[in-house]
Design a protein around this motif. Structure first.
Motif, PDB file in Angstrom:
ATOM      1  N   GLN A  59       0.823  -1.219   0.000  1.00 51.65           N
ATOM      2  CA  GLN A  59       0.000   0.000   0.000  1.00 51.65           C
ATOM      3  C   GLN A  59       0.855   1.267   0.000  1.00 51.65           C
ATOM      4  O   GLN A  59       0.377   2.327   0.399  1.00 51.65           O
ATOM      5  CB  GLN A  59      -0.894  -0.003   1.250  1.00 51.65           C
ATOM      6  CG  GLN A  59      -1.877  -1.137   1.310  1.00 51.65           C
ATOM      7  CD  GLN A  59      -3.000  -0.992   0.301  1.00 51.65           C
ATOM      8  OE1 GLN A  59      -3.270   0.103  -0.169  1.00 51.65           O
ATOM      9  NE2 GLN A  59      -3.637  -2.098  -0.071  1.00 51.65           N
ATOM     10  N   ALA A  62      -0.713   4.520  -1.626  1.00 51.85           N
ATOM     11  CA  ALA A  62      -1.801   5.119  -0.829  1.00 51.85           C
ATOM     12  C   ALA A  62      -1.254   5.767   0.439  1.00 51.85           C
ATOM     13  O   ALA A  62      -1.691   6.870   0.823  1.00 51.85           O
ATOM     14  CB  ALA A  62      -2.827   4.044  -0.469  1.00 51.85           C
ATOM     15  N   LEU A  63      -0.291   5.102   1.085  1.00 50.29           N
ATOM     16  CA  LEU A  63       0.305   5.669   2.297  1.00 50.29           C
ATOM     17  C   LEU A  63       1.075   6.954   1.996  1.00 50.29           C
ATOM     18  O   LEU A  63       1.035   7.910   2.775  1.00 50.29           O
ATOM     19  CB  LEU A  63       1.227   4.634   2.955  1.00 50.29           C
ATOM     20  CG  LEU A  63       0.534   3.451   3.639  1.00 50.29           C
ATOM     21  CD1 LEU A  63       1.549   2.359   3.975  1.00 50.29           C
ATOM     22  CD2 LEU A  63      -0.181   3.915   4.907  1.00 50.29           C
ATOM     23  N   ALA A  66      -1.439   9.807   1.370  1.00 49.23           N
ATOM     24  CA  ALA A  66      -2.033  10.208   2.649  1.00 49.23           C
ATOM     25  C   ALA A  66      -1.026  10.960   3.512  1.00 49.23           C
ATOM     26  O   ALA A  66      -1.375  11.943   4.194  1.00 49.23           O
ATOM     27  CB  ALA A  66      -2.544   8.969   3.392  1.00 49.23           C
ATOM     28  N   TYR A 215      -7.693   9.742   8.090  1.00 46.30           N
ATOM     29  CA  TYR A 215      -8.802   9.162   7.310  1.00 46.30           C
ATOM     30  C   TYR A 215      -8.498   7.719   6.939  1.00 46.30           C
ATOM     31  O   TYR A 215      -9.375   6.839   7.019  1.00 46.30           O
ATOM     32  CB  TYR A 215      -9.026  10.005   6.058  1.00 46.30           C
ATOM     33  CG  TYR A 215      -9.932   9.346   5.041  1.00 46.30           C
ATOM     34  CD1 TYR A 215     -11.308   9.342   5.213  1.00 46.30           C
ATOM     35  CD2 TYR A 215      -9.393   8.705   3.910  1.00 46.30           C
ATOM     36  CE1 TYR A 215     -12.142   8.726   4.290  1.00 46.30           C
ATOM     37  CE2 TYR A 215     -10.219   8.086   2.988  1.00 46.30           C
ATOM     38  CZ  TYR A 215     -11.588   8.105   3.190  1.00 46.30           C
ATOM     39  OH  TYR A 215     -12.402   7.485   2.273  1.00 46.30           O
ATOM     40  N   LEU A 216      -7.251   7.459   6.552  1.00 49.08           N
ATOM     41  CA  LEU A 216      -6.866   6.096   6.158  1.00 49.08           C
ATOM     42  C   LEU A 216      -6.969   5.127   7.345  1.00 49.08           C
ATOM     43  O   LEU A 216      -7.441   3.990   7.189  1.00 49.08           O
ATOM     44  CB  LEU A 216      -5.439   6.114   5.615  1.00 49.08           C
ATOM     45  CG  LEU A 216      -4.934   4.807   4.984  1.00 49.08           C
ATOM     46  CD1 LEU A 216      -5.799   4.426   3.787  1.00 49.08           C
ATOM     47  CD2 LEU A 216      -3.472   4.943   4.550  1.00 49.08           C
ATOM     48  N   ALA A 220      -9.524   2.020   7.294  1.00 49.54           N
ATOM     49  CA  ALA A 220      -8.988   0.664   7.416  1.00 49.54           C
ATOM     50  C   ALA A 220      -9.559  -0.059   8.639  1.00 49.54           C
ATOM     51  O   ALA A 220      -9.791  -1.271   8.602  1.00 49.54           O
ATOM     52  CB  ALA A 220      -7.461   0.715   7.502  1.00 49.54           C
ATOM     53  N   ALA A 232      -0.287   2.697   8.858  1.00 48.20           N
ATOM     54  CA  ALA A 232      -0.544   4.145   8.845  1.00 48.20           C
ATOM     55  C   ALA A 232      -0.077   4.797  10.143  1.00 48.20           C
ATOM     56  O   ALA A 232       0.469   5.905  10.126  1.00 48.20           O
ATOM     57  CB  ALA A 232      -2.039   4.395   8.623  1.00 48.20           C
TER      58      ALA A 232
END
Length: 267
Positions: A59, A62-63, A66, A215-216, A220, A232
């Motif tokens: 990920q 995405a990380l 973010a 938010y992530l 999750a 995260a």
């Protein structure tokens, strides 16, 4: 013949300082990994470090996106909280009567639970950058103001009296004496504030956001992707560490005479 030990190079000293922390962290990870495999803990309850590392690789895009969103919020919020804290401290010292009226109100406001303010800021300013930044400011400005105020008020009174005796105005005393004297305390307040800025950004994203590490984490957790939650959280921690050491480096460059943690440790 008397010989003196030469000081260790800075790089060697840094390696020596960080080695115990790395070894302790590695030992904790080994125990954690072994406990997961030994007790057959379900991944959605507590994932193994190896599973978290795998999710971080999988990920990573995405990380990274973010992290950039959260970093922007932290940076803007921290700068504004630093400006606000310094301004409040200078106003309290420069205008004593107004400062005596303002100081209790600031302490009173500091005791307001900031988490309760997050939904109000979302209601007022929507889901964009503004409510997160405002929440960071109200959380992080206080240690800056207290640090700066402590530095401004701890000047030797005889030095202030000497400046007054030669006709120096209050503004001149503030600029030439109080502000330079307050810089070490200001930097200490900034180091506390930057860690609070990270917390403020995550709280703001929990309250309402469509992007960012907070938010992530929230998304999750609703999907029971616990490994992604931990990944995260790890990124948030690293982000906070980076911001903290940026302030630490700035302190060493701007005010090299200020006492450091290592100096105190070596006494």
């Amino acid at each position: 013949m008397i010989t003196q030990a030469l000081p260790a190079p800075r790089l060697s000293r840094a390696v020596i300082d960080i080695t115990p922390a790395l070894l302790l962290g590695l030992a904790c990870l080994v125990v954690w990994e072994a406990a997961i495999w030994l007790f057959k803990v379900e991944p959605y309850v507590l994932p193994a470090p190896s599973a978290i590392a795998a999710v971080m690789v999988e990920q990573f895009p995405a990380l990274a996106v973010a992290a950039l969103v959260t970093a922007e919020e932290i940076l803007i919020g921290f700068v504004l909280s630093a400006i606000t804290g310094v301004a409040v401290a200078i106003v309290i010292v420069r205008f004593e009567t107004f400062g005596r009226a303002l100081y209790p109100l600031i302490v009173l406001f500091q005791n307001v639970p900031k988490v309760a303010l997050a939904p109000i800021f979302i209601l007022w300013f929507g889901y964009d950058l503004a409510p997160k930044v405002l929440l960071i400011v109200v959380i992080a400005f206080f240690p800056v103001a207290i640090g700066m105020l402590s530095g401004l008020q701890s000047v030797d009174p005889s030095l202030v009296s000497l400046m007054r005796s030669v006709g120096a105005r209050p503004g001149t005393i503030l600029k030439r004496v109080r502000l330079p004297h307050a810089l070490p305390q200001l930097m200490a307040g900034l180091k506390v504030a930057v860690t609070l800025s990270v917390i403020g950004a995550i709280v703001g994203e929990f309250a309402g956001a469509s992007a960012g590490l907070g938010y992530l984490i929230q998304f999750a957790s609703t999907q029971l992707e616990t490994a992604l939650v931990f990944a995260a959280i790890l990124v948030v921690s690293v982000l906070g560490l980076v911001f903290y050491y940026v302030v630490e480096v700035a302190e060493r460059i701007l005010i090299p005479w200020a006492p450091k943690f290592a100096d105190v440790d070596n006494r």
